[in-house]
Scaffold this motif. Structure first.
Motif, PDB file in Angstrom:
ATOM      1  N   GLN A 292       0.810  -1.213   0.000  1.00 50.47           N
ATOM      2  CA  GLN A 292       0.000   0.000   0.000  1.00 50.47           C
ATOM      3  C   GLN A 292       0.850   1.273   0.000  1.00 50.47           C
TER       4      GLN A 292
ATOM      5  N   GLU B   5      -5.880   4.223   1.122  1.00 50.45           N
ATOM      6  CA  GLU B   5      -6.611   3.187   1.861  1.00 50.45           C
ATOM      7  C   GLU B   5      -8.115   3.145   1.532  1.00 50.45           C
TER       8      GLU B   5
ATOM      9  N   LEU C 217      -8.715   1.623  -1.904  1.00 50.80           N
ATOM     10  CA  LEU C 217      -8.357   0.210  -1.953  1.00 50.80           C
ATOM     11  C   LEU C 217      -9.412  -0.635  -1.234  1.00 50.80           C
TER      12      LEU C 217
ATOM     13  N   TRP D 248      -1.820  -5.498  -1.448  1.00 48.92           N
ATOM     14  CA  TRP D 248      -3.055  -5.745  -2.166  1.00 48.92           C
ATOM     15  C   TRP D 248      -2.736  -6.519  -3.438  1.00 48.92           C
TER      16      TRP D 248
END
Lengths: 378, 299, 270
Positions: A316, A328, A331, A353
């Motif tokens: 991230q 964040e 995502l 991710w």
């Protein structure tokens, strides 16, 4: 209205406005030239001059007191330059040494006068923290002269001062006498300090040099705008502080003015449209809501393609660094839509991710749409 | 009156303790190029002193020292935070933070502490002449309270420097290497400045918050010009500071002026002498190397 | 792919002297290093080259844990730096410290031992002897007790190298060691580095002089925010790699390059 007609109050407000203007104008230069603390050293070193001026005049006479303060301020500045230029002492140590020794000499002279002339001591004590209520019309005249001299000086030397502030090396190359200009500017900052001694005091005069300049810096991109705004903010803090301390006797003027000036600087730091922290935060947030989740998905897709693995796990922090914001929320939204899944990689790393099959398909489709819309990369 | 409670002995010893502990910690500050933090800390603790007095009704004692010292650390933290926003240079940040905290302290005293023990002039200038009046009995000996506080602070400061000498030296000379070797220079920095704040609070009775900075900066700067090794610089700085106390006291008695001010002022001639000596040496070196054609030119 | 759940104690790529994966370091809004993968085998003398602002010093600092990592990880012989402190020597840029500091050459060299001596112990005779030996290795033993400000730039640089050598490091990181030193010092530095390489140590040097790259190094890393190329010098030292590294701003992602570059501003990188 009766309040504003009050004679003492008129003096106080006029004097405070004068201090604000002169320290604002010269403070703007000091802040830009990273010499903010020069004013601090000059102010502390002015205390012995105040005492010498008093001793010479034999009374609390503003003209000779200001002359004395100016004299010791300049001596301190010379000493500072000598210490840094001729030895390996650094600027900070030279500043701190002249500041503290000047103040120590001032304290010694102050007590010397106090223990000899008894009753008249009260007047000198006020130079430590400033006492606006003691300002008389006669005190204002020398202040006006000093402000006039400083403003005319800045106006006449505007172009060289501006050049020297932004690019001293280029200024020297073009043949400007940079050393003399620096000395002159130092002398004018000493003028500003001396102007404020009576009302703000030696201990706190430094804040009057720094706070308006630092505040104006946040609002203005141009030097002229900054100098003018700095003068206005300085005057505002001066008048406000003068009023408060005149209305609430027992409050020293200096601290009140300084707290107001600091408040203005903090508000500017937070609120100024371009450089302010809150607008900057707002822009980041705004950008965040406008950076579509599709763009974030695209970044993951591109990174996966570069690494030759559609299930490449992207940390991230890398996505944050690429977009210059916290990603964040996007995502998480992508995860809710089943396009990405959180993953773990190395134990000393943050959250990762990973694209799902649907995510890869979705991103590929999005990429194709973009390409069609923007032409094939050329 | 005899022994430690004798006025002259009490004043001299307290002054020497202030000077030695201030210049011990100050040496590292001067070397790190952070001398103006001493200015910031010593002004800012006025806020802590006023607040501690409001809450406890006392200006001396361990709790007060720790509490007031926190405001010095707060000042350092605020300066770092302001600088980190990248809207201000560090010099402007220093100049914005400490006058504000100092002003807040003065206003607290103005409003709440009218006509009591605490007034801003004492805090600013100190009154070392009265330290012998406030004593307590320790193991059967009468000891001035301020002197005891300073002795404890000097021991704490010396223990810190002796125990963490290596880490302190490396954090000052090369903080990156200190961090790479695992010697936590950031932590060392904050402990160092916390001790400096504590020492400033303990010293304010004696020399006042503004004169304290003289002892922090001037003797180390003087020793820096005269020595080439860190241990000798520190020891010389402490010796000069200790010597300034009796010199200043003599001056103060002779002229009937502020003792704290005179003690601080007495550090000045040493700096001027060191400066003159360096200039003289530099001049002599220049003359003796003149026959050699420009030694700095590339071979 | 079964690396998930591996503990920090487990080695990861232990056969590589330096293993950097997915490393991103960001100052403020822009990445200083972006998505870097880099492997350097043991026993090479590697140069890191790139234009100003390419992140060369940042790479060394990231390896040493001196800057926070936004993403990715670094392993030295399979372990994080914190577990390998004693095997790594670091020679920062000479200008990063104040050479007026009141201390001597031998004392600066002793500082290299401070980490392993623990917090409280003072250096003694044994440490001094070790420091003198390290100074001897760089030909500076005669000037051991000189105040460091009295040394020339080249001599100061050799003191810094001795400070790293005293740690007997398996990996040595140097940040522009040849900057501002005379030709004699440069030659003696490269001799020392060559000797260390023959002893089997790994050396990584940030370097700025393209003229000498081929003579000095056997491994090369082209860096400009991203790693442009890395490998044995014979296979990566090409005009194409030089152009891509020094030819202006490098796009972070290929997609971004396609998006931004029109026909008229399609630079040499495209």
């Amino acid at each position: 209205m009766g309040l504003l007609a009050d004679y003492t109050l008129q003096n106080v407000m006029l004097g405070a406005a004068l201090i604000g203007v002169i320290s604002g104008v010269l403070g703007a230069f000091a802040v830009l030239r990273r010499q903010s603390l020069l004013g601090d050293a000059l102010a502390h070193a002015a205390l012995p001059g105040v005492c010498i001026g008093f001793m010479l005049a034999g009374a609390r006479e503003m003209g000779s007191i200001m002359g004395g303060a100016l004299f010791t301020g300049v001596v301190a500045a010379l000493l500072m330059v000598a210490l840094t230029r001729n030895t390996r002492l650094k600027t900070d140590a030279a500043l701190a040494a002249t500041l503290s020794l000047g103040f120590a000499l001032g304290v010694v002279l102050l007590t010397w006068i106090q223990r000899r002339s008894g009753a008249s001591q009260a007047g000198l004590d006020s130079f430590l923290f400033g006492q606006a209520a003691a300002t008389t019309r006669a005190d204002l005249y020398p202040m006006m002269i000093l402000v006039g001299v400083a403003l005319v000086g800045v106006a006449l030397l505007w172009k060289p001062l501006k050049l020297m502030t932004f690019d001293p090396i280029f200024a020297a190359v073009t043949g400007l006498p940079v050393q003399w200009l620096e000395r002159l500017l130092t002398a004018m900052i000493a003028l500003a300090v001396v102007t404020g001694l009576q009302m703000v005091g030696v201990v706190l005069m430094t804040a009057m040099i720094i706070a308006p300049g630092a505040a104006a810096r946040q609002w203005c991109g141009s030097l002229l705008g900054m100098v003018i705004l700095s003068a206005l903010l300085g005057a505002l803090a001066g008048i406000g502080g003068g009023l408060v301390s005149a209305l609430a006797p027992g409050l020293s003027t200096g601290p009140v003015v300084v707290l107001l000036a600091t408040l203005l600087a903090l508000l500017s730091l937070l609120l100024a449209p371009r450089r302010g922290l809150i607008p900057a935060w707002w822009r980041r947030r705004h950008r965040r809501s406008h950076t579509s989740t599709d763009r974030i998905l695209q970044t993951l897709y591109d990174l996966a393609r570069e690494h030759g693995d559609w299930h490449y796990r992207v940390e991230q922090g890398a996505v944050d660094a690429y977009h210059g914001m916290i990603t964040e929320p996007q995502l998480s939204a992508l995860a809710d839509r089943g396009l990405v899944v959180p993953a773990q990689h190395m134990p000393d790393e943050g959250r990762h991710w990973q694209l799902t099959e649907t995510g890869v398909a979705h991103a590929a489709e999005y990429a194709q749409r973009r390409r069609r819309r923007f032409g094939n990369g050329a | 009156m005899s022994g430690l409670a004798d006025p002259t002995i009490a004043i001299l010893l307290t002054g020497m303790l202030v000077g030695m502990s201030a210049s011990l910690l100050g040496s590292f500050l001067v070397l790190r190029g952070n001398s103006m933090l001493a200015d910031a800390i010593s002004h800012s603790i006025l806020f802590g002193i006023a607040l501690a007095w409001l809450l406890t009704g006392q200006t001396s004692g361990p709790v007060q020292i720790v509490g007031a010292a926190l405001s010095g650390v707060l000042a350092v933290y605020l300066i770092e935070t302001l600088t980190r926003t990248r809207r201000l240079r560090d010099d402007a940040a220093i100049g914005l933070v400490f006058p504000a905290l100092f002003s807040a302290g003065v206003i607290l005293i103005n409003v709440f502490a009218r006509d009591v023990h605490l007034d801003e002039h004492t805090v600013l200038l100190g009154e070392i002449g009265f330290v012998w009046l406030d004593t307590l009995v320790l193991g059967g000996i009468e000891v001035p309270r301020a002197m005891l506080a300073m002795a404890v602070m000097l021991m704490l400061d010396a223990a810190f420097v002796l125990a963490f000498y290596k880490a302190l030296k490396l954090a000052t000379f090369d903080p990156d290497l200190a961090r790479a070797l695992g010697l936590a220079p950031g932590l060392i920095f904050y402990v160092h400045l916390s001790l400096l704040s504590g020492t400033a609070v303990a010293a304010f009775d004696a020399v006042g918050v503004v004169l304290f900075i003289t002892f922090v900066v001037v003797p180390p700067a003087t020793a820096y010009l005269l020595t080439r090794r860190l241990p000798s610089m520190i020891l010389l700085a402490m010796a000069l500071a200790a010597a300034s106390a009796p010199l200043g006291y003599a001056l103060a008695v002779w002229l009937d002026v502020s003792i704290g001010g005179a003690m601080a002022l007495a550090t000045g001639p040493f700096l001027l002498l060191a400066y003159a000596w360096r200039r003289w040496r530099a001049g002599r070196q220049k003359r003796s190397t003149q026959p050699v054609q420009s030694p700095s030119a590339p071979a | 792919m079964n690396r998930i759940g591996e503990g920090l104690g487990q080695p990861h790529e232990p056969d590589l002297a330096l293993h950097v994966e997915d490393l991103t370091v960001s100052y403020g809004d822009r990445p200083a290093l972006w998505d870097i993968d880099l492997n350097i085998p043991p026993g090479v003398l590697a140069g890191v080259i790139g234009p100003n602002g390419a992140g060369k010093s940042t790479l060394l600092k990231a390896i040493l844990g001196l800057v926070p990592l936004s993403a990715g990880h670094v392993r030295l012989f399979g372990h994080p730096y914190a577990a390998q402190r004693r095997r790594v020597g670091y020679v920062p840029q000479r200008s990063s410290v104040d050479w007026d500091f009141p201390t001597t050459a031998v004392d600066v060299v002793t500082m290299g031992l401070y980490g392993r001596m623990g917090w409280l112990r003072w250096p003694g005779r044994r440490e001094r002897d070790q420091a003198l030996r390290a100074l001897e290795e760089v030909g500076m033993d005669a000037l051991a007790d000189r105040q460091i400000s009295e040394l020339s730039g080249g001599q100061q640089q050799r003191v810094f190298i001795a400070r790293a050598l005293i740690q007997q490091p398996d990996i040595l990181l140097l940040d522009e060691p040849m900057a501002g030193v005379d030709a004699t010092t440069e030659r003696s530095i490269i001799d020392i580095l060559g000797r260390l390489r023959r002893e089997g140590r790994t050396i990584i040097v940030v370097h700025h002089d393209l003229q000498t790259v081929q003579r000095y190094f056997d491994w090369l890393v082209f860096l400009n925010v991203r790693v442009i190329a890395a490998g044995p010098i014979d296979s990566v030292y090409t005009a194409r790699n030089l152009r891509r590294t020094y030819g202006g701003q490098v796009a972070l992602l290929d997609e971004g390059r396609q998006r931004n570059a029109g026909p008229e501003n399609d630079g040499p990188a495209g």
